[in-house]
Enzyme design. Structure first.
Site, PDB file in Angstrom:
ATOM      1  N   TYR A  24       0.714  -1.508  -0.010  1.00  0.00           N
ATOM      2  CA  TYR A  24      -0.032  -0.261  -0.014  1.00  0.00           C
ATOM      3  C   TYR A  24       0.196   1.196   0.163  1.00  0.00           C
ATOM      4  O   TYR A  24       0.672   2.200  -0.859  1.00  0.00           O
ATOM      5  CB  TYR A  24      -0.936   0.413   1.591  1.00  0.00           C
ATOM      6  CG  TYR A  24      -1.738  -1.367   1.594  1.00  0.00           C
ATOM      7  CD1 TYR A  24      -2.984  -1.041   0.522  1.00  0.00           C
ATOM      8  CD2 TYR A  24      -1.726  -2.171   2.251  1.00  0.00           C
ATOM      9  CE1 TYR A  24      -4.329  -1.819   0.645  1.00  0.00           C
ATOM     10  CE2 TYR A  24      -2.624  -3.570   2.293  1.00  0.00           C
ATOM     11  CZ  TYR A  24      -3.408  -3.066   1.549  1.00  0.00           C
ATOM     12  OH  TYR A  24      -4.633  -4.014   1.441  1.00  0.00           O
ATOM     13  N   CYS A  25       1.836   0.807   1.211  1.00  0.00           N
ATOM     14  CA  CYS A  25       3.147   2.339   0.841  1.00  0.00           C
ATOM     15  C   CYS A  25       3.590   2.773  -1.137  1.00  0.00           C
ATOM     16  O   CYS A  25       3.687   3.471  -0.739  1.00  0.00           O
ATOM     17  CB  CYS A  25       4.096   2.057   1.669  1.00  0.00           C
ATOM     18  SG  CYS A  25       3.522   1.824   3.406  1.00  0.00           S
ATOM     19  N   ASN A  26       4.333   1.699  -0.904  1.00  0.00           N
ATOM     20  CA  ASN A  26       4.372   1.687  -2.404  1.00  0.00           C
ATOM     21  C   ASN A  26       3.403   2.126  -3.594  1.00  0.00           C
ATOM     22  O   ASN A  26       4.245   3.060  -3.991  1.00  0.00           O
ATOM     23  CB  ASN A  26       4.625   0.392  -3.100  1.00  0.00           C
ATOM     24  CG  ASN A  26       6.461  -0.518  -1.874  1.00  0.00           C
ATOM     25  OD1 ASN A  26       7.425   0.698  -1.899  1.00  0.00           O
ATOM     26  ND2 ASN A  26       6.402  -0.926  -1.841  1.00  0.00           N
TER      27      ASN A  26
END
Length: 230
Positions: free
Chosen positions: A95-97
């Site tokens: 999700y962060c990427n």
């Protein structure tokens, strides 16, 4: 002004649906998904996000190292213009990427307002270099050992023991990723900081599968740009 990307949340929701359905390459057991849901629900119920810094608060000054060991200070960046700061969990978090990629797509728009952009995670420099490489980033990734800067913004939290055990079973070794024995993470968060250090925009979400759109920050950046020009 519109930004050149599709909805970030739509991409996150599509990934989440595949992940929770156990589709390859993830193949995560349903029991693990339920454990993650439990941890997120408990973090939401704790009210921790409500204690984080908000628009109108003064942002803590910070100096953190980029992946090459160069010190980057918020004061120096704010001397150039407003500052967009994104706190994320680490290169291991898909999700962060996706969020980092979305911010990269929005970077030209941020620059057009005279703003700088940095992302902050607790991970070590080699993992930050991996973040930059995998996501083709043109903005600094800064390492926040022990999540100390995240704590100053009100974002740091300790993982519950049952989630630590799950992460260990999934070979998601946060102490190795972060070079820190404490199992802590930042709640994902996004801030726009004006040149006087005042937070103009703040979005903190204890549900790591939810992230604000980059364009949500444009009103704050427009305001900061007008203030700087006045």
């Amino acid at each position: 002004m519109s930004l050149p990307h599709k909805s970030l949340q739509d991409k996150l929701d599509a990934f989440k649906a595949d992940f929770q359905a156990g589709k390859p390459p993830y193949n995560v057991p349903r029991s693990a998904i339920e454990t993650m849901h439990r941890a997120t629900a408990e973090l939401i119920a704790s009210g921790a996000a409500g204690l984080a810094l908000k628009a109108g608060d003064k942002a803590p000054a910070f100096t953190l190292d980029d992946p090459d060991g160069k010190a980057v200070s918020s004061a120096a960046l704010l001397a150039e213009g407003p500052l967009v700061v994104s706190f994320y969990r680490g290169v291991w978090c898909p999700y962060c990427n996706m969020e980092l990629q979305s911010l990269q797509a929005a970077l030209p728009t941020f620059l057009s307002f005279g703003a700088n952009l940095v992302a902050i995670s607790p991970q070590t420099a080699p993992n930050s270099r991996k973040s930059v490489r995998q996501n083709a980033l043109d903005f600094p990734i800064l390492s926040d050992p022990g999540n100390d800067v995240a704590a100053a913004f009100g974002l740091r939290f300790a993982l519950p023991d049952y989630l630590v055990e799950l992460y260990k079973g999934l070979k998601n070794d946060l102490p190795a990723f972060n070079g820190d024995a404490n199992w802590t993470l930042p709640m994902p968060a996004r801030f726009v900081i004006g040149q006087d250090g005042t937070i103009l925009y703040a979005e903190v979400n204890p549900d790591y599968t939810r992230r604000p759109e980059p364009e949500d920050m444009l009103p704050a950046l427009r305001s900061a740009s007008r203030t700087a020009a006045a």
